[in-house]
Design a protein around this motif. Structure first.
Motif, PDB file in Angstrom:
ATOM      1  N   ALA A  23      23.381  -6.875 -24.930  1.00 55.42           N
ATOM      2  CA  ALA A  23      23.177  -7.006 -23.489  1.00 55.42           C
ATOM      3  C   ALA A  23      22.762  -5.676 -22.880  1.00 55.42           C
ATOM      4  O   ALA A  23      23.136  -4.599 -23.371  1.00 55.42           O
ATOM      5  CB  ALA A  23      24.453  -7.512 -22.810  1.00 55.42           C
ATOM      6  N   ARG A  24      21.995  -5.771 -21.790  1.00 54.39           N
ATOM      7  CA  ARG A  24      21.444  -4.574 -21.160  1.00 54.39           C
ATOM      8  C   ARG A  24      21.635  -4.630 -19.652  1.00 54.39           C
ATOM      9  O   ARG A  24      21.486  -5.681 -19.030  1.00 54.39           O
ATOM     10  CB  ARG A  24      19.947  -4.461 -21.484  1.00 54.39           C
ATOM     11  N   LEU A  25      21.971  -3.485 -19.087  1.00 58.81           N
ATOM     12  CA  LEU A  25      22.085  -3.348 -17.639  1.00 58.81           C
ATOM     13  C   LEU A  25      21.033  -2.345 -17.175  1.00 58.81           C
ATOM     14  O   LEU A  25      21.114  -1.156 -17.499  1.00 58.81           O
ATOM     15  CB  LEU A  25      23.481  -2.872 -17.240  1.00 58.81           C
ATOM     16  N   ALA A  26      20.033  -2.831 -16.452  1.00 57.71           N
ATOM     17  CA  ALA A  26      18.996  -1.960 -15.904  1.00 57.71           C
ATOM     18  C   ALA A  26      19.512  -1.325 -14.614  1.00 57.71           C
ATOM     19  O   ALA A  26      20.224  -1.961 -13.832  1.00 57.71           O
ATOM     20  CB  ALA A  26      17.726  -2.747 -15.639  1.00 57.71           C
ATOM     21  N   PHE A  27      19.161  -0.068 -14.401  1.00 56.00           N
ATOM     22  CA  PHE A  27      19.615   0.620 -13.198  1.00 56.00           C
ATOM     23  C   PHE A  27      18.666   1.763 -12.869  1.00 56.00           C
ATOM     24  O   PHE A  27      17.838   2.160 -13.695  1.00 56.00           O
ATOM     25  CB  PHE A  27      21.044   1.163 -13.385  1.00 56.00           C
ATOM     26  N   GLN A  28      18.799   2.286 -11.675  1.00 59.88           N
ATOM     27  CA  GLN A  28      18.094   3.493 -11.295  1.00 59.88           C
ATOM     28  C   GLN A  28      19.039   4.365 -10.494  1.00 59.88           C
ATOM     29  O   GLN A  28      19.964   3.864  -9.837  1.00 59.88           O
ATOM     30  CB  GLN A  28      16.834   3.171 -10.476  1.00 59.88           C
ATOM     31  N   TYR A  47      20.141 -11.232  -4.392  1.00 59.51           N
ATOM     32  CA  TYR A  47      19.545 -12.402  -5.027  1.00 59.51           C
ATOM     33  C   TYR A  47      18.046 -12.197  -5.254  1.00 59.51           C
ATOM     34  O   TYR A  47      17.283 -12.140  -4.287  1.00 59.51           O
ATOM     35  CB  TYR A  47      19.771 -13.643  -4.164  1.00 59.51           C
ATOM     36  N   SER A  48      17.656 -12.054  -6.496  1.00 62.03           N
ATOM     37  CA  SER A  48      16.292 -11.847  -6.967  1.00 62.03           C
ATOM     38  C   SER A  48      15.762 -10.443  -6.702  1.00 62.03           C
ATOM     39  O   SER A  48      14.663 -10.100  -7.139  1.00 62.03           O
ATOM     40  CB  SER A  48      15.311 -12.877  -6.379  1.00 62.03           C
ATOM     41  N   GLY A  49      16.521  -9.593  -5.988  1.00 62.53           N
ATOM     42  CA  GLY A  49      16.060  -8.245  -5.704  1.00 62.53           C
ATOM     43  C   GLY A  49      16.144  -7.344  -6.928  1.00 62.53           C
ATOM     44  O   GLY A  49      16.969  -7.544  -7.814  1.00 62.53           O
ATOM     45  N   ARG A  50      15.286  -6.342  -6.956  1.00 60.26           N
ATOM     46  CA  ARG A  50      15.312  -5.314  -7.994  1.00 60.26           C
ATOM     47  C   ARG A  50      15.637  -3.971  -7.357  1.00 60.26           C
ATOM     48  O   ARG A  50      15.606  -3.850  -6.126  1.00 60.26           O
ATOM     49  CB  ARG A  50      13.965  -5.256  -8.724  1.00 60.26           C
ATOM     50  N   HIS A  51      15.915  -2.952  -8.150  1.00 57.27           N
ATOM     51  CA  HIS A  51      16.410  -1.694  -7.596  1.00 57.27           C
ATOM     52  C   HIS A  51      15.491  -1.110  -6.534  1.00 57.27           C
ATOM     53  O   HIS A  51      15.946  -0.547  -5.532  1.00 57.27           O
ATOM     54  CB  HIS A  51      16.665  -0.670  -8.712  1.00 57.27           C
ATOM     55  N   TRP A  52      14.169  -1.252  -6.716  1.00 56.71           N
ATOM     56  CA  TRP A  52      13.261  -0.673  -5.723  1.00 56.71           C
ATOM     57  C   TRP A  52      13.350  -1.378  -4.379  1.00 56.71           C
ATOM     58  O   TRP A  52      12.976  -0.818  -3.352  1.00 56.71           O
ATOM     59  CB  TRP A  52      11.832  -0.666  -6.248  1.00 56.71           C
ATOM     60  N   ASP A  53      13.875  -2.608  -4.371  1.00 56.44           N
ATOM     61  CA  ASP A  53      14.042  -3.326  -3.108  1.00 56.44           C
ATOM     62  C   ASP A  53      15.175  -2.745  -2.262  1.00 56.44           C
ATOM     63  O   ASP A  53      15.334  -3.135  -1.103  1.00 56.44           O
ATOM     64  CB  ASP A  53      14.306  -4.807  -3.381  1.00 56.44           C
ATOM     65  N   ASN A  54      15.981  -1.860  -2.830  1.00 60.40           N
ATOM     66  CA  ASN A  54      17.067  -1.210  -2.091  1.00 60.40           C
ATOM     67  C   ASN A  54      16.658   0.146  -1.525  1.00 60.40           C
ATOM     68  O   ASN A  54      17.433   0.772  -0.790  1.00 60.40           O
ATOM     69  CB  ASN A  54      18.286  -1.008  -2.993  1.00 60.40           C
ATOM     70  N   GLU A  55      15.466   0.600  -1.849  1.00 56.90           N
ATOM     71  CA  GLU A  55      15.106   1.979  -1.531  1.00 56.90           C
ATOM     72  C   GLU A  55      14.891   2.231  -0.041  1.00 56.90           C
ATOM     73  O   GLU A  55      14.893   3.383   0.396  1.00 56.90           O
ATOM     74  CB  GLU A  55      13.869   2.387  -2.334  1.00 56.90           C
ATOM     75  N   TRP A  56      14.736   1.175   0.753  1.00 58.66           N
ATOM     76  CA  TRP A  56      14.536   1.347   2.194  1.00 58.66           C
ATOM     77  C   TRP A  56      15.720   2.016   2.872  1.00 58.66           C
ATOM     78  O   TRP A  56      15.580   2.594   3.955  1.00 58.66           O
ATOM     79  CB  TRP A  56      14.267  -0.007   2.855  1.00 58.66           C
ATOM     80  N   ILE A  72      23.698   5.125  -7.377  1.00 61.74           N
ATOM     81  CA  ILE A  72      23.413   4.283  -8.535  1.00 61.74           C
ATOM     82  C   ILE A  72      23.090   2.882  -8.030  1.00 61.74           C
ATOM     83  O   ILE A  72      23.893   2.271  -7.316  1.00 61.74           O
ATOM     84  CB  ILE A  72      24.621   4.222  -9.485  1.00 61.74           C
ATOM     85  N   VAL A  73      21.916   2.375  -8.387  1.00 60.73           N
ATOM     86  CA  VAL A  73      21.520   1.022  -8.012  1.00 60.73           C
ATOM     87  C   VAL A  73      21.426   0.187  -9.292  1.00 60.73           C
ATOM     88  O   VAL A  73      20.425   0.240 -10.004  1.00 60.73           O
ATOM     89  CB  VAL A  73      20.191   1.002  -7.241  1.00 60.73           C
ATOM     90  N   PRO A  74      22.473  -0.583  -9.613  1.00 57.83           N
ATOM     91  CA  PRO A  74      22.439  -1.448 -10.796  1.00 57.83           C
ATOM     92  C   PRO A  74      21.776  -2.774 -10.476  1.00 57.83           C
ATOM     93  O   PRO A  74      21.988  -3.353  -9.404  1.00 57.83           O
ATOM     94  CB  PRO A  74      23.927  -1.637 -11.125  1.00 57.83           C
ATOM     95  N   ASN A  75      20.956  -3.247 -11.389  1.00 56.55           N
ATOM     96  CA  ASN A  75      20.306  -4.547 -11.231  1.00 56.55           C
ATOM     97  C   ASN A  75      21.240  -5.659 -11.700  1.00 56.55           C
ATOM     98  O   ASN A  75      21.841  -5.564 -12.779  1.00 56.55           O
ATOM     99  CB  ASN A  75      19.015  -4.583 -12.042  1.00 56.55           C
TER     100      ASN A  75
END
Length: 337
Positions: A23-28, A47-56, A72-75
């Protein structure tokens, strides 16, 4: 913005009993971890968002300032970057991907935070929508670790009304013959477009449509908005099985189901030690303010601060500067406390 890091979870057993092998946890991450590891913030996706969707909500001079904090923004599991139906090999691929809970997501994130970075204390956990649900869960699962929490436009327990809405989204996806009970090889685009139309009636408020606010967003008609914004949103590299998996996670969210609380949501909320600022949106049709007012009554010392305006649930999406400024100011107040 699509660049990200991956934390290898190894053999990760989820609550339903299935084990995702490899298993893998993607994050930025944004910013630098302080030598004493005391400046960390966790900001989960939605829901359906990815880490770049939090950058605002992240940037110099903002409350979530990467020059001051290590963010830390975990997907989420199921979002297409972390382990998901769309990227997991057999036998747990596609329709056989196991049920994932909010607690599974937080367990994976806790492993990342503690094992990868050696962090023992979080200055803040915050998030929008399903990210808010994960925020509540962090504060319940790890009360000694979370100093502050700020869930916005989300809940500690998914309401019955919210579950009914999500049934409509899932039914729209599954009604497309191309869905093939989750074993499709090509995207069920009719189902994705139908799910977008279901979502469109809930994401923004009645007043948003009455005032034709979508015209200020550059859409020339209601149909242009439904196609350009909503259908475009669901067709933007979003997999139908992933959407169903995350909808199931959302539907079953309840901090009361955390081990030790026996399904008692009130008892779970009362266990939170974090300084808490809860921000529902004034006209959110998913998570109305009265629902979160109920939660705040049971969290020691918690504050309720309602985001004003007509944007409904999408007040927390970063779609308009007024709501962004309101949320940023609230986070600034909380971090200064």
């Amino acid at each position: 913005m699509g660049d990200h890091q991956v934390f290898e979870l190894g053999d990760f057993t989820v609550e339903c009993g299935a084990t995702l092998r490899g298993a893998r946890l993607a994050f930025q991450t944004y910013g630098e971890l302080a030598p004493d590891r005391g400046n960390a913030i966790v900001y989960p996706t939605w829901y359906s968002g990815r880490h770049w969707d939090n950058e605002w909500l992240i940037g110099p001079g903002m409350a979530l300032d990467p020059e001051r904090y290590f963010i830390i923004v975990p997907n989420m599991l199921g979002n297409g970057l972390s382990s998901s139906p769309s990227n997991t090999p057999p036998p747990y691929d596609r329709a056989r991907f196991p049920a994932i809970t909010v607690r599974d997501n937080v367990a994976a994130q806790h492993k990342l935070v503690t094992e990868r970075f050696g962090i023992e204390r979080l200055e803040l956990v915050t998030g929008w929508s399903m990210g808010a649900g994960q925020t509540y869960q962090w504060a319940v699962s790890h009360p000694e670790m979370v100093r502050r929490m700020a869930p916005f436009c989300g809940s500690s327990r998914t309401s019955l009304h919210n579950k009914v809405f999500l049934e409509g989204v899932k039914a729209a996806l599954r009604a497309d013959a191309a869905f093939q009970e989750g074993w499709y090889d090509s995207p069920p685009t009719r189902g994705l477009r139908a799910a977008a139309r279901v979502y469109a009636g809930w994401g923004f408020s009645q007043a948003f449509y009455w005032d034709r606010v979508y015209e200020r967003m550059g859409y020339t008609s209601l149909e242009d908005f439904l196609v350009g914004f909503w259908e475009g949103f669901f067709l933007d590299d979003r997999d139908a099985n992933n959407l169903v998996t995350m909808a199931d996670t959302w539907q079953n969210g309840d901090v009361g189901l955390t081990p030790g609380f026996g399904g008692d949501t009130v008892k779970a909320l009362a266990s939170i030690k974090a300084r808490s600022l809860v921000m529902p949106a004034e006209k959110d049709l998913y998570f109305p303010p009265e629902d979160e007012a109920w939660a705040v009554r049971h969290i020691p010392g918690a504050e309720l601060r309602v985001i004003p305006g007509v944007w409904g649930h999408f007040a927390g999406h970063g779609s308009n500067p007024e709501d962004t400024a309101f949320i940023d100011a609230a986070l600034r107040d909380l971090l200064a406390s």
